[in-house]
Design an enzyme around this catalytic site. Structure first.
Site, PDB file in Angstrom:
ATOM      1  N   ASP A 337       0.866  -1.170   0.000  1.00 57.85           N
ATOM      2  CA  ASP A 337       0.000   0.000   0.000  1.00 57.85           C
ATOM      3  C   ASP A 337       0.910   1.229   0.000  1.00 57.85           C
ATOM      4  O   ASP A 337       2.080   1.145   0.412  1.00 57.85           O
ATOM      5  CB  ASP A 337      -0.892  -0.037   1.240  1.00 57.85           C
ATOM      6  N   ASP A 339       0.034   4.995   0.961  1.00 55.53           N
ATOM      7  CA  ASP A 339      -0.089   6.020   2.002  1.00 55.53           C
ATOM      8  C   ASP A 339      -0.191   5.399   3.392  1.00 55.53           C
ATOM      9  O   ASP A 339      -1.008   4.502   3.635  1.00 55.53           O
ATOM     10  CB  ASP A 339      -1.313   6.894   1.720  1.00 55.53           C
TER      11      ASP A 339
END
Length: 506
Positions: A337, A339
């Protein structure tokens, strides 16, 4: 005899010789349509798009251009063969010229090969200079005619490339990546054979310092020894190098300089004599077989004094860079992922200047690169659909992340809102499935690292493994339900490597 099913893959940095290669290849295909490749894939390996590639105006739909982002010829070739849909991938360098019957002979070389044949090498001819002896650079290029398994013209079965993970992308230069692949293919039990097709490899012009810059290959030799043992040169058909003499020459020169500076002239004089004698021997070995013109002689004298310390420097650099290098495993990937996993979360960020990596992110990704594990990013970016940022904003932020954290093999972004019912937005598996497909890696050979439950559920839905790195926004029930939990990114990478090692194919 059936016709071979093959695709031609050509990595390039946009040299003018690409046009000559493609013209010759298309002419050969037109002369014998039955032997023509299914497709020609030109992989543009410039870091950023520049001037248009020198493509033939008559190129049709069977010629396609891909981009690999300036990661080197090994990565560019991986992009090419993974995009192919044929049994074989035939690699050509962008500075060779195929013979007029190349496609017909390539088809014959590859057709009906026994199942244990993993690769086929074409012949390489290097034209000698007319009316004079070859220079040191020209003699080096002429050695390609006798080299084993070089990708100037080398074809591999795609299933074999997938089995061994393709080219090792830690070889960032056009050097040793072909020998490394051949050794791994043979170690996996496949035979490599020689075919009847031929390409001509003209000698490119060389600058004054070309031979000095070529010493960067000493770092790649370190990686070869780490991966294949002390006798890798013999198994790869390579002759012994001069590194031991370069080391002795450099040590003599350093000792002479240090002793003279310290006032020890009794030590400095014999050390200087040793340095001068070794340097003269090296220069003579390069000058005597050549044309002995004043310009060539001057270049050999100067560069023969600079090459030994340059070789030693690059060997030391390789020892540091590859101290922990493990086997290349291009069939494994870790998908992150973005952020709050790799960089601090800035809601709907479209400003590259606001990118801040989380602690240890660069070290974690570099560790995966040293192990040969491919890296991807899968990120929901609903700000695009909301009109808060543009796709160009997302691209600029991602480019900044690569500047800070190093190259990423694949980016997959979902631009949709949560209520758009798309197949890609996490926790749906679309992003992970697309990233795995582009990497030519089974989802089961991927580990997803993220900070919320949607990342873990997306991994599970795709058939991948998941590791959660909780942050302030991670809910307690997400931590409770996660299959694996790590306190930080470094520990998450440790766990990902352990998961990928479980059930690793032989």
């Amino acid at each position: 005899m059936r016709r071979a099913d093959y695709t031609v893959v050509i990595p390039t940095v946009g040299r003018a010789s690409l046009r000559t290669l493609l013209d010759a290849l298309l002419d050969a295909a037109a002369a014998d349509p039955g032997g023509a490749p299914a497709e020609i894939l030109v992989v543009d390996d410039r870091a950023r798009p520049g001037a248009p590639l020198p493509l033939p105006s008559a190129a049709g739909r069977d010629l396609r251009v891909l981009r690999s982002g300036g990661r080197g010829p090994a990565a560019a070739r991986n992009v090419g063969w993974r995009a192919a849909a044929t049994e074989w991938a035939a690699f050509l360098d962008d500075d060779v010229v195929p013979a007029p019957d190349w496609t017909a002979k390539a088809a014959a070389d590859l057709a009906d090969q026994p199942g244990d044949v993993g690769g086929s090498q074409g012949a390489v001819a290097v034209p000698p200079p007319e009316g004079r002896r070859p220079t040191d650079w020209e003699r080096g290029t002429a050695g390609l005619a006798d080299a084993s398994w070089i990708t100037a013209d080398m074809a591999y079965r795609r299933r074999v490339l997938a089995e061994v993970g393709g080219f090792d992308e830690r070889f960032r230069r056009a050097y040793r990546e072909d020998a490394d692949l051949a050794l791994r293919v043979m170690a996996a039990g496949h035979r490599l054979v020689r075919g009847a097709r031929t390409v001509t490899h003209p000698v490119r012009p060389a600058g004054f310092w070309t031979s000095v810059r070529a010493q960067a290959g000493n770092a790649d030799d370190v990686l070869m020894r780490r991966l294949h043992g002390r006798d890798w040169r013999r198994r790869a058909g390579e002759t012994p190098g001069r590194f031991r003499r370069h080391l002795l020459t450099t040590a003599s020169g350093l000792l002479a300089a240090a002793a003279y500076a310290a006032g020890g002239r009794r030590v400095a004089l014999p050390a200087a004599v040793a340095w001068a004698g070794l340097t003269a021997e090296f220069a003579a070995a390069r000058i005597l077989p050549g044309p002995r013109t004043p310009g060539e002689t001057a270049r050999m004298v100067v560069t023969s004094a600079v090459i030994p310390p340059a070789a030693v420097w690059h060997r030391l650099r390789g020892l540091l860079a590859h101290a922990r290098a493990g086997p290349w495993c291009g069939d494994r990937a870790v998908l992150f992922d973005r952020d709050d996993t790799l960089v601090r979360d800035v809601p709907y960020n479209g400003d590259p200047e606001r990118v801040r990596p989380v602690p240890g992110a660069r070290e974690a990704l570099d560790r995966l690169r040293r192990r040969g594990v491919r890296i991807g990013v899968v990120s929901n970016q609903s700000g695009v659909a909301r009109g808060l940022i543009t796709r160009a904003d997302v691209r600029r932020v991602n480019e900044r992340i690569e500047e800070l954290l190093g190259p990423v093999d694949v980016w997959e972004i979902c631009p949709h809102r949560p209520d758009d019912r798309c197949a890609c937005r996490k926790p749906r598996p679309g992003l992970i499935e697309r990233a795995a497909r582009r990497l030519d890696v089974a989802p089961s050979r991927c580990v997803v690292i993220g900070d919320i439950g949607a990342d873990m559920r997306a991994a599970q839905a795709a058939g991948a493994r998941g590791v959660l790195v909780p942050t302030a926004r991670t809910r307690p029930e997400e931590i409770r339900d996660a299959p694996e939990v790590a306190p930080d990114l470094r520990a998450a990478v440790d766990r990902a490597l352990a998961l990928l090692a479980e059930g690793r194919p032989r």
